[in-house]
Every structure is written in structure tokens, then in C-alpha cells.
Design an enzyme around this catalytic site. Structure first.
Site, PDB file in Angstrom:
ATOM      1  N   TYR A  88      41.631  48.394  38.560  1.00 16.64           N
ATOM      2  CA  TYR A  88      42.836  47.844  38.933  1.00 16.64           C
ATOM      3  C   TYR A  88      43.975  48.105  38.420  1.00 16.64           C
ATOM      4  CZ  TYR A  88      45.351  43.261  39.038  1.00 16.64           C
ATOM      5  OH  TYR A  88      46.298  42.461  39.314  1.00 16.64           O
TER       6      TYR A  88
ATOM      7  N   THR B  53      45.906  31.642  39.561  1.00 23.41           N
ATOM      8  CA  THR B  53      45.430  31.660  40.842  1.00 23.41           C
ATOM      9  C   THR B  53      43.746  31.822  40.850  1.00 23.41           C
ATOM     10  OG1 THR B  53      45.561  34.020  41.160  1.00 23.41           O
ATOM     11  CG2 THR B  53      47.554  32.682  41.786  1.00 23.41           C
TER      12      THR B  53
END
Length: 327
Positions: A206, A243
Site C-alpha cells: 500500500y 471511511t
């Protein structure tokens, strides 16, 4: 080997996240958007615009009068997002087009459909992404973080570049906005194994994808400037935002997120503010090659400014997606 490849990225990523959260708690959590003039007549594409930061970005751009196209890989979510934005902003020029950034074929089909509309493209927001997914490949065999977060946007941007260049003018530059994150500061580019096939670490993969996005933006801006194009490219850092991107975090991490998010994380609207600012703020007219956090130009990782590595990454990316090695 395992310590460096797997454990170290975990520690680095969570340390970075904690540092940003503390900044948000004790510093300036978010900034308020200035008054933005109407954007009637402009066209924007927002990847991942059906939810989270992307949805808030698409909604705000729509409220300014822009024709907004949400690019996403979920038809139901996309249609629902379009309906809600149209109702809330009273702007009918909002639509959804299918685009799976994990598939080069899907990206090319999306671009073909978009170009058939004969629209300009004034703003491209490369927002979509995945985080900490288990080891898996895209449709084209790339590690998913690198393939979707980075290569998908790399190909999309390049395929839309001609339209973007034709849309920009001397007084009104077109803009390319790419969403990275603070994890890029601890990212490492392993050119011998960009697919992270050896000792896979979702945290390392990531962070690598987010670093690649920063370096891609800088190299793209340099080429645009050298060619005299009326297009700018900037990269934004939304901060730590509440989120559903955290669904792949380990269960202790999800527990901490559940306990702390409402108090210490930014809302999706707050997280989208810098993307919106970079997309339309008059103050950034003609300004590119910046890393923006909370609406301010900020220094990115030292390695991200290495022009030789930027060029090498660009050339390797062109080979991977099958396009000529020049913007």
C-alpha cells in the site's frame, strides 16, 4: 528477511497513521474551503466517486455547476450516488460510467465511451483505491495495490491526456489531481519486485503504491511544463479519514478505528476538501507539481523528488500497461 519485508512495513504504516492522527487532534484537523466561483461549463471525472472521499468530492464539484462523471466498478452504488447528488445539488449533469481500475481492458473501454461523448475534460480526480487487501492480483496479473491504486490511474491519466490538453487554455488550465497519503513517506520502490511477489506485505504494498502516485505526478508535471501544455498535475493528502477503506485492517485496528474515528478522524467531507481545493481553487491556477495537505503546499518524502527514479518508474509503468514511454 521476514522482519524487513513484513513486520517493518506494519510498524511504519501504523506509526505514520498515529502521527497524522495526533496532528489532527492537536494541530489543525482540517481547513475550510474558500468561496469558489461557479464552475458551470466544466467537466470532471472522479474515480471512486460513489462513496467516501470521492463521493464528497463529486458532490461538491456538482454543487459548483460542473458536469461530473463518476467512474467506478459498482453499478448499483454508482447509480445511487448519482441520484443522491442530483437531488442534493439540483444539478442533472451527474452520471456514472463503469470503470474497473483493476482491469486495463475496462479502463480502455471507459476512455472510449467517454471520448464518444465529445466532452472536454477540465478536471480529473484520481481518487479510487484499496488499502491493506490480502495478496491477490488484478485482471492483468499485477499486485492489487500497485495495479489498481497506481497503474490503473497511470493508464487512465495517459489515455485521457490528449483530451485534457485540448481542454486547457492559457487562462484556465485543466487539472489532474491524484490522491496519495502520508504512508508514502514510509513507502519503498522495489524495482526488482514491484508486484510484491516476495514476502508479501499489504502494508508495504500500500505504501509503495502511494509513493508511486506522488512520483508519477511530479514526473507528469515536468513533462507537461516542458511541452508548454495548459495542464497542471498535483497530488493531495487527505489525512486520516473515517471511511470504509479500513475494512481490511486487522481486528485490533478495526476496534481502535471504531472507538476513535468519530473523535479523531476527519469526516469524508473534511478529507475531500483538499481534493476539491486542488481541483478548482483560483489560487492554484497554473500551479502544478505540488504535494498538498490541508490546502497547503507540503514537502513530500525526499525520495519522491529523485528525477532518475521518477523517470525509471514512468518507463517501467509504460511497459507494464503497454503505452509509449512519453506523456
Amino acid at each position: 528477511m521476514w522482519l524487513r519485508a513484513v513486520l517493518l512495513p506494519i510498524l511504519r504504516v501504523y506509526y505514520t497513521g498515529l502521527r497524522v492522527i495526533l496532528q489532527q487532534v492537536y494541530g489543525r484537523r482540517a481547513f475550510s474551503l474558500p468561496v469558489i466561483p461557479s464552475q458551470n461549463g466544466k467537466v470532471a471525472i472522479v474515480t471512486g466517486g460513489a462513496k467516501g472521499i470521492g463521493y464528497s468530492t463529486a458532490k461538491h464539484l456538482s454543487s459548483l455547476g460542473m458536469h461530473v462523471i463518476i467512474a467506478g466498478n459498482n453499478e448499483a452504488e454508482g447509480s445511487e450516488a448519482v441520484t443522491r447528488i442530483q437531488q442534493d445539488t439540483h444539478n442533472e449533469k451527474v452520471e456514472f460510467l463503469y470503470c474497473d481500475l483493476a482491469s486495463m481492458k475496462s479502463i480502455r473501454q471507459f476512455v472510449q465511451i467517454f471520448k464518444a461523448k465529445n466532452l472536454c475534460l477540465h478536471v480529473l480526480v484520481n481518487n479510487a483505491g484499496v488499502m491493506l487487501v490480502p495478496e491477490r492480483k488484478t485482471a492483468d496479473g499485477f499486485e492489487e495495490h500497485f495495479g489498481l491504486n497506481y497503474l490503473g490511474h497511470f493508464l487512465l491519466t495517459n489515455l485521457l491526456l490528449k483530451t485534457t490538453k485540448e481542454s486547457g487554455t492559457e487562462n484556465l488550465n485543466a487539472r489532474i489531481i491524484t490522491v496519495s497519503s502520508a504512508t508514502h513517506y514510509v513507502g519503498e520502490l522495489n524495482f526488482d519486485d514491484l508486484n510484491s511477489s516476495c514476502c508479501y506485505s499489504p502494508h508495504g504494498a500500500y505504501a509503495q503504491s502511494k509513493l508511486a502516485l506522488v512520483m508519477f505526478t511530479y514526473y507528469l508535471q515536468r513533462q507537461l511544463s516542458e511541452d508548454g501544455c495548459y495542464v497542471t498535475a498535483n497530488v493531495v493528502d487527505p489525512g486520516v479519514v473515517n471511511t470504509d477503506l479500513y475494512r481490511n485492517v486487522c481486528w485490533p485496528g478495526r476496534l481502535v478505528k471504531w472507538m476513535a474515528a468519530r473523535l479523531f478522524f476527519k469526516t469524508a467531507e473534511e478529507g475531500a476538501a483538499t481534493s476539491i481545493y486542488a481541483s478548482v481553487a483560483p489560487e492554484l491556477e497554473g500551479i502544478g507539481g505540488c504535494y498538498l495537505y490541508n490546502g497547503q503546499k507540503t514537502k513530500s518524502a525526499d525520495i519522491s523528488y529523485n528525477e532518475d527514479l521518477q523517470r525509471k518508474l514512468w518507463n517501467e509503468s509504460c511497459k507494464m500497461v503497454g503505452i509509449p514511454g512519453s506523456a
